[in-house]
Design an enzyme around this catalytic site. Sequence first.
Site, PDB file in Angstrom:
ATOM      1  N   PRO A  97      -4.150  -1.224   5.803  1.00  0.00           N
ATOM      2  CA  PRO A  97      -5.165  -0.246   5.359  1.00  0.00           C
ATOM      3  C   PRO A  97      -5.914  -0.787   4.156  1.00  0.00           C
ATOM      4  O   PRO A  97      -5.309  -1.219   3.175  1.00  0.00           O
ATOM      5  CB  PRO A  97      -4.325   0.980   4.990  1.00  0.00           C
ATOM      6  CG  PRO A  97      -2.975   0.427   4.620  1.00  0.00           C
ATOM      7  CD  PRO A  97      -2.782  -0.777   5.499  1.00  0.00           C
ATOM      8  N   MET A  98      -7.233  -0.780   4.235  1.00  0.00           N
ATOM      9  CA  MET A  98      -8.068  -1.308   3.148  1.00  0.00           C
ATOM     10  C   MET A  98      -9.292  -0.425   2.993  1.00  0.00           C
ATOM     11  O   MET A  98      -9.934  -0.048   3.971  1.00  0.00           O
ATOM     12  CB  MET A  98      -8.478  -2.756   3.444  1.00  0.00           C
ATOM     13  CG  MET A  98      -7.289  -3.708   3.490  1.00  0.00           C
ATOM     14  SD  MET A  98      -7.742  -5.368   4.049  1.00  0.00           S
ATOM     15  CE  MET A  98      -8.013  -5.091   5.811  1.00  0.00           C
ATOM     16  N   SER A 126      -7.588   3.588   6.416  1.00  0.00           N
ATOM     17  CA  SER A 126      -7.347   3.998   5.032  1.00  0.00           C
ATOM     18  C   SER A 126      -7.869   5.407   4.778  1.00  0.00           C
ATOM     19  O   SER A 126      -8.910   5.807   5.317  1.00  0.00           O
ATOM     20  CB  SER A 126      -8.037   3.025   4.074  1.00  0.00           C
ATOM     21  OG  SER A 126      -7.997   3.502   2.744  1.00  0.00           O
ATOM     22  N   TYR A 147      -2.981   8.455   1.173  1.00  0.00           N
ATOM     23  CA  TYR A 147      -2.681   8.542  -0.260  1.00  0.00           C
ATOM     24  C   TYR A 147      -2.376   9.996  -0.594  1.00  0.00           C
ATOM     25  O   TYR A 147      -2.984  10.918  -0.023  1.00  0.00           O
ATOM     26  CB  TYR A 147      -3.862   8.076  -1.106  1.00  0.00           C
ATOM     27  CG  TYR A 147      -4.033   6.584  -1.187  1.00  0.00           C
ATOM     28  CD1 TYR A 147      -3.052   5.778  -1.784  1.00  0.00           C
ATOM     29  CD2 TYR A 147      -5.172   5.960  -0.695  1.00  0.00           C
ATOM     30  CE1 TYR A 147      -3.207   4.406  -1.880  1.00  0.00           C
ATOM     31  CE2 TYR A 147      -5.340   4.587  -0.791  1.00  0.00           C
ATOM     32  CZ  TYR A 147      -4.355   3.819  -1.383  1.00  0.00           C
ATOM     33  OH  TYR A 147      -4.516   2.460  -1.467  1.00  0.00           O
ATOM     34  N   THR A 173       1.283   5.728   1.501  1.00  0.00           N
ATOM     35  CA  THR A 173       1.380   4.732   0.434  1.00  0.00           C
ATOM     36  C   THR A 173       1.944   5.402  -0.810  1.00  0.00           C
ATOM     37  O   THR A 173       1.384   6.387  -1.295  1.00  0.00           O
ATOM     38  CB  THR A 173       0.010   4.118   0.138  1.00  0.00           C
ATOM     39  OG1 THR A 173      -0.452   3.437   1.304  1.00  0.00           O
ATOM     40  CG2 THR A 173       0.087   3.132  -1.016  1.00  0.00           C
ATOM     41  N   ARG A 182      -7.065  -3.357 -12.944  1.00  0.00           N
ATOM     42  CA  ARG A 182      -7.617  -4.552 -12.299  1.00  0.00           C
ATOM     43  C   ARG A 182      -8.772  -5.075 -13.153  1.00  0.00           C
ATOM     44  O   ARG A 182      -9.880  -4.531 -13.147  1.00  0.00           O
ATOM     45  CB  ARG A 182      -8.044  -4.208 -10.872  1.00  0.00           C
ATOM     46  CG  ARG A 182      -6.842  -3.685 -10.079  1.00  0.00           C
ATOM     47  CD  ARG A 182      -7.209  -3.089  -8.737  1.00  0.00           C
ATOM     48  NE  ARG A 182      -6.034  -2.398  -8.184  1.00  0.00           N
ATOM     49  CZ  ARG A 182      -6.048  -1.675  -7.070  1.00  0.00           C
ATOM     50  NH1 ARG A 182      -7.168  -1.543  -6.379  1.00  0.00           N
ATOM     51  NH2 ARG A 182      -4.941  -1.077  -6.649  1.00  0.00           N
ATOM     52  N   LYS A 249       4.901   3.050   2.826  1.00  0.00           N
ATOM     53  CA  LYS A 249       4.373   1.760   2.365  1.00  0.00           C
ATOM     54  C   LYS A 249       4.469   1.658   0.849  1.00  0.00           C
ATOM     55  O   LYS A 249       4.054   2.580   0.129  1.00  0.00           O
ATOM     56  CB  LYS A 249       2.923   1.590   2.803  1.00  0.00           C
ATOM     57  CG  LYS A 249       2.278   0.279   2.350  1.00  0.00           C
ATOM     58  CD  LYS A 249       0.864   0.166   2.885  1.00  0.00           C
ATOM     59  CE  LYS A 249       0.214  -1.148   2.490  1.00  0.00           C
ATOM     60  NZ  LYS A 249      -0.163  -1.169   1.053  1.00  0.00           N
ATOM     61  N   HIS A 273       1.570  -4.045  -2.844  1.00  0.00           N
ATOM     62  CA  HIS A 273       0.150  -3.700  -2.796  1.00  0.00           C
ATOM     63  C   HIS A 273      -0.723  -4.927  -3.015  1.00  0.00           C
ATOM     64  O   HIS A 273      -1.796  -4.857  -3.625  1.00  0.00           O
ATOM     65  CB  HIS A 273      -0.180  -2.627  -3.840  1.00  0.00           C
ATOM     66  CG  HIS A 273      -1.213  -1.633  -3.401  1.00  0.00           C
ATOM     67  ND1 HIS A 273      -0.891  -0.384  -2.932  1.00  0.00           N
ATOM     68  CD2 HIS A 273      -2.577  -1.703  -3.333  1.00  0.00           C
ATOM     69  CE1 HIS A 273      -1.998   0.277  -2.627  1.00  0.00           C
ATOM     70  NE2 HIS A 273      -3.033  -0.519  -2.849  1.00  0.00           N
ATOM     71  N   SER A 305       1.560  -8.234   1.846  1.00  0.00           N
ATOM     72  CA  SER A 305       1.202  -8.885   0.580  1.00  0.00           C
ATOM     73  C   SER A 305       1.314 -10.397   0.692  1.00  0.00           C
ATOM     74  O   SER A 305       2.409 -10.952   0.685  1.00  0.00           O
ATOM     75  CB  SER A 305       2.038  -8.393  -0.609  1.00  0.00           C
ATOM     76  OG  SER A 305       1.958  -6.987  -0.758  1.00  0.00           O
ATOM     77  N   GLY A 306       0.159 -11.034   0.838  1.00  0.00           N
ATOM     78  CA  GLY A 306       0.091 -12.482   0.803  1.00  0.00           C
ATOM     79  C   GLY A 306       0.110 -13.193   2.134  1.00  0.00           C
ATOM     80  O   GLY A 306       0.053 -14.423   2.176  1.00  0.00           O
TER      81      GLY A 306
END
Length: 375
Positions: A97-98, A126, A147, A173, A182, A249, A273, A305-306
């Site tokens: 989800p983005m 998302s 969310y 999430t 950030r 998540k 995340h 993640s990654g």
Amino acid sequence: MGDGGGLATAPDPAAVGRGAAQACCLDDYERFAADVLPTPVRDFVAGGSGTETTLRDNRAALDSVHLTPRVMAGVEAADPSTRLVNTAAAMPVAVAPMAYQRLLHPDGELMLARAAASAGIPYVISTLSSYPLEEIAGAAPTWFQLYWLRDRAVVESLAERAAAAGCSALMVTVDVPVMGRRLRDVRNAFALPADVVAANLATKVHQAHTAVPGLSAVAAHTASAFSPTVSWADLEWLGARSDLPLVVKGILDPRDARRAVEVGATGIVVSNHGGRQLDGAVPSVDALPAVVDAVGNSAQLLLDSGIRSGTDVLRALALGASGVLVGRPLLWALSLGACDQALDLLRTEVSDAMMLAGCADVAAAARLDTRRACG
């Protein structure tokens, strides 16, 4: 796309074409996307929280996992197909989800969801998608990511809408009580352009579109909309009101994984995340083995993640995950209109990695031995 962090001008079609044509691995899409995206959008996608320690460590930790291949397995062609939660998948991959995918391409979530459907894998919608969930669900087999919002009635409404639209799982999430700081977005005073909105939320939060020096407008939006007090009792409440399988998540601690199973989770996503929340958090792949030991067969585990390659997918399977979520590389591909190509490339890499490791199917991949690099 107007003011704020959006695309001020249309990308150069020649640069888009070159990037789509020349990509040989998922990392290439990021490099070519740099030629077509403005810096604030690139930073919004690429960035992590704080000094981005966890962002970097996710990759280093994955690269430290060495696989011990089997030989003379008599395998003519590997079969990467499986089931993730309750969904058939042509490979052990789902699209993570983005948010706000129209920042990358006007077709946004619709383009990426259609590519997922063509690839035969689940697409996770998302809460902050820039197209309504009903439109996206009509394009692909989907799950819905939720969310926890301050207005519980909206939470319940979103879960009901997801079920009515045909989503086959509900992914909550749980690692965003507040948004991680950030710094790239802060330095850029990042804000959404006027035509990119949280399409699933009836009330559009104006903070997300107002650039303020030294602040992230997206973080201001999150602070006003998300509830920091989500608890296990809330998940139980949601589970009692939705018939969809529940996927949690953002789990890293095995104690939280066991608790998630106790409240009815069918699936758990081991995730930090993508390095965008607590900077200094353990890399997701490092947390995975302990979660596997804690949960066993009580819930299906996915790694997030990654993930950047078919080898990474094989690493996750060998460490006990049933599959992975892939995120940023597909956004870079989206900016180039190359989502189908990127997922075809990933499937090729997964199949090749399985063949080279002597694995006829994902069950064989789960039996591979792994070693961690020294140092």
